[in-house]
Design a protein around this motif. Structure first.
Motif, PDB file in Angstrom:
ATOM      1  N   GLY A  28       0.820  -1.212   0.000  1.00 58.95           N
ATOM      2  CA  GLY A  28       0.000   0.000   0.000  1.00 58.95           C
ATOM      3  C   GLY A  28       0.850   1.256   0.000  1.00 58.95           C
ATOM      4  O   GLY A  28       0.565   2.210  -0.720  1.00 58.95           O
ATOM      5  N   LEU A  29       1.904   1.249   0.808  1.00 55.79           N
ATOM      6  CA  LEU A  29       2.804   2.406   0.841  1.00 55.79           C
ATOM      7  C   LEU A  29       3.481   2.608  -0.506  1.00 55.79           C
ATOM      8  O   LEU A  29       3.592   3.732  -0.996  1.00 55.79           O
ATOM      9  CB  LEU A  29       3.854   2.225   1.936  1.00 55.79           C
ATOM     10  N   LYS A  30       3.930   1.505  -1.112  1.00 51.12           N
ATOM     11  CA  LYS A  30       4.598   1.590  -2.415  1.00 51.12           C
ATOM     12  C   LYS A  30       3.641   2.138  -3.476  1.00 51.12           C
ATOM     13  O   LYS A  30       3.990   3.034  -4.238  1.00 51.12           O
ATOM     14  CB  LYS A  30       5.100   0.208  -2.832  1.00 51.12           C
ATOM     15  N   GLU A  34       3.971   5.689  -5.489  1.00 49.74           N
ATOM     16  CA  GLU A  34       3.983   5.753  -6.951  1.00 49.74           C
ATOM     17  C   GLU A  34       2.903   6.696  -7.466  1.00 49.74           C
ATOM     18  O   GLU A  34       3.164   7.512  -8.352  1.00 49.74           O
ATOM     19  CB  GLU A  34       3.796   4.353  -7.536  1.00 49.74           C
ATOM     20  N   LYS A  35       1.700   6.574  -6.913  1.00 50.10           N
ATOM     21  CA  LYS A  35       0.609   7.452  -7.346  1.00 50.10           C
ATOM     22  C   LYS A  35       0.909   8.902  -6.993  1.00 50.10           C
ATOM     23  O   LYS A  35       0.641   9.807  -7.784  1.00 50.10           O
ATOM     24  CB  LYS A  35      -0.717   7.014  -6.731  1.00 50.10           C
ATOM     25  N   GLY A  40       2.388  14.270  -8.665  1.00 53.03           N
ATOM     26  CA  GLY A  40       3.312  15.388  -8.477  1.00 53.03           C
ATOM     27  C   GLY A  40       4.019  15.768  -9.770  1.00 53.03           C
ATOM     28  O   GLY A  40       4.166  16.951 -10.082  1.00 53.03           O
ATOM     29  N   MET A  41       4.445  14.765 -10.515  1.00 53.87           N
ATOM     30  CA  MET A  41       5.115  15.033 -11.789  1.00 53.87           C
ATOM     31  C   MET A  41       4.146  15.670 -12.778  1.00 53.87           C
ATOM     32  O   MET A  41       4.501  16.603 -13.500  1.00 53.87           O
ATOM     33  CB  MET A  41       5.703  13.739 -12.353  1.00 53.87           C
TER      34      MET A  41
END
Length: 99
Positions: A28-30, A34-35, A40-41
């Protein structure tokens, strides 16, 4: 099966359950990271494009004023009138003449 075996199985099941929860948490953290990075990008790219457009427009306006000022000077208009018509300072116009 003895009570000791039953207890050990119970402890092992609890241990496996805790390990499974840890795995889900890490996944979940990973996924969240990623999301978050993706969003952000995307946001950064949009902001960069917006800023680039603004800078491009400002550069185009400045270039247009400079070209207009030089054309006016080439047609014999004095610096004060060129300044008044273009919004450029007399010093900026004098600097343009040196180029």
């Amino acid at each position: 099966a003895s009570d000791k075996d039953t207890y050990l199985k119970s402890v092992m099941n609890e241990f496996e359950y805790i390990e499974t929860l840890k795995d889900y948490r890490e996944e979940g953290l990973k996924e969240g990271l990623e999301k978050g990075l993706e969003k952000g990008m995307e946001k950064g790219l949009k902001k960069g494009l917006h800023q680039g457009r603004k800078e491009g427009i400002a550069l185009g306006e400045a270039r247009g004023k400079a070209e207009t000022a030089l054309a006016m000077l080439a047609n014999g208009l004095d610096i004060a009138l060129v300044s008044k018509c273009t919004g450029l300072s007399e010093q900026q116009i004098q600097d343009l003449q040196k180029l």
